[in-house]
Design a protein around this motif. Structure first.
Motif, PDB file in Angstrom:
ATOM      1  N   ALA A  87       3.419  34.474  79.028  1.00 59.80           N
ATOM      2  CA  ALA A  87       3.152  35.163  80.056  1.00 59.80           C
ATOM      3  C   ALA A  87       1.608  36.014  80.513  1.00 59.80           C
ATOM      4  N   ALA A 123       2.362  42.361  88.552  1.00 60.52           N
ATOM      5  CA  ALA A 123       2.477  41.353  87.302  1.00 60.52           C
ATOM      6  C   ALA A 123       2.244  41.497  85.764  1.00 60.52           C
ATOM      7  N   VAL A 161       6.914  35.799  83.668  1.00 61.90           N
ATOM      8  CA  VAL A 161       6.772  37.528  83.416  1.00 61.90           C
ATOM      9  C   VAL A 161       8.233  38.157  83.349  1.00 61.90           C
ATOM     10  N   LEU A 196       4.131  43.524  82.696  1.00 55.48           N
ATOM     11  CA  LEU A 196       3.610  42.713  81.545  1.00 55.48           C
ATOM     12  C   LEU A 196       3.842  43.652  80.346  1.00 55.48           C
TER      13      LEU A 196
END
Length: 224
Positions: A68, A81, A32, A85
Motif C-alpha cells: 500500500a 488514499a 489500498v 491508510l
C-alpha cells in the motif's frame, strides 16, 4: 493531410498515456482497499484466534502495508488514499497494543509465585513486599494494622511453617521494626506505639521458639 495525421497520432498517444495513468491510479486504489479490508478483517477475528495466530497476522500485515505504501508513492493525488491508510494503520496499532497487553498479562499470571513471595503476600498483603524489600508504603497511619496482619498471620500458620519460612519471617519482622524506627519520627501516635509494643511482646518469644523448633525438627529428620 500529413498535419492532420500527426495531430491524430499525438491525440491517440495522449489518450494512451491518460489511460495508463488511470489504470495505475485505479490499481493503487485497489491495493489500498486490500490493505484497509485486511485490517478490518483482523479486527473481526475472535480475540483468542487472533492471539493464537498473531505472528502470521503480523507477517501478512507487513506485506500488505508495504504494498500500500508503494502504491501511494506512485499516485499523483494521494491525499485521500494516504488518509485511509493512516486510519487503518492506527486501527491496526490499537489492535496490536490490545493483544500485546493481554499476552503480557497472561504471561504474568502463568508465572508461578515462588514460596517466599507467597509468604510475603500472606504476611503483608498481595504484592506489598517484593524482592526490593521496600517498606516505604508503611506509615504512621497504617503501621499498627501492618503489625497486626503480620503477627496474626504468623500465629495462625505457625504449625505449617518450615525452617526456611521462619528465617524469612524473622527477616521480614526485623525489616518492619526498622521501618517502625523511621515512622516513630514521622508522627506515630503514642497509642499505636503502645499497641504495637504489646503485639511485639507477645510475638518475639513465639518467633524464637518456633524457629528453633523448626530447625531442630529439620535436623532430626535429616539424621533419620
Amino acid at each position: 493531410m500529413k498535419n492532420t495525421k500527426l495531430v491524430l497520432g499525438l491525440a491517440v498517444i495522449a489518450m494512451g498515456f491518460a489511460s495508463c495513468k488511470d489504470e495505475k491510479a485505479e490499481q493503487a486504489d485497489k491495493t489500498v482497499d486490500t490493505y484497509v479490508m485486511y485490517v478490518d478483517s483482523v479486527g473481526n477475528v475472535a480475540a483468542e484466534d487472533a492471539k493464537g495466530n498473531w505472528q502470521g497476522i503480523e507477517a501478512t500485515y507487513e506485506l500488505k502495508s508495504g504494498e500500500a505504501e508503494a502504491a501511494i508513492a506512485n499516485m499523483k493525488d494521494n491525499a485521500a488514499a494516504q488518509e485511509r491508510l493512516d486510519a487503518s494503520r492506527a486501527k491496526y496499532e490499537a489492535l496490536k497494543a490490545k493483544y500485546d497487553a493481554e499476552k503480557a498479562e497472561q504471561e504474568i499470571v502463568a508465572v508461578p509465585v515462588n514460596a517466599k513471595q507467597q509468604l510475603r503476600n500472606a504476611l503483608f498483603g498481595q504484592g506489598k513486599i517484593g524482592d526490593d524489600m521496600n517498606f516505604s508504603w508503611v506509615n504512621a497511619a497504617n503501621i499498627h494494622s501492618v503489625y497486626q496482619q503480620f503477627i496474626h498471620t504468623a500465629e495462625d500458620n505457625k504449625d505449617s511453617y518450615s525452617r526456611e519460612d521462619w528465617d524469612e519471617i524473622k527477616l521480614m519482622y526485623e525489616a518492619l521494626d526498622s521501618r517502625k524506627n523511621t515512622v516513630e519520627k514521622e508522627g506515630l501516635s503514642s497509642d499505636d506505639n503502645r499497641k504495637i509494643a504489646a503485639l511485639k511482646f507477645k510475638f518475639a518469644p513465639m518467633l524464637k521458639v518456633n524457629r528453633m523448633g523448626a530447625k531442630s525438627g529439620e535436623m532430626k529428620r535429616a539424621k533419620e
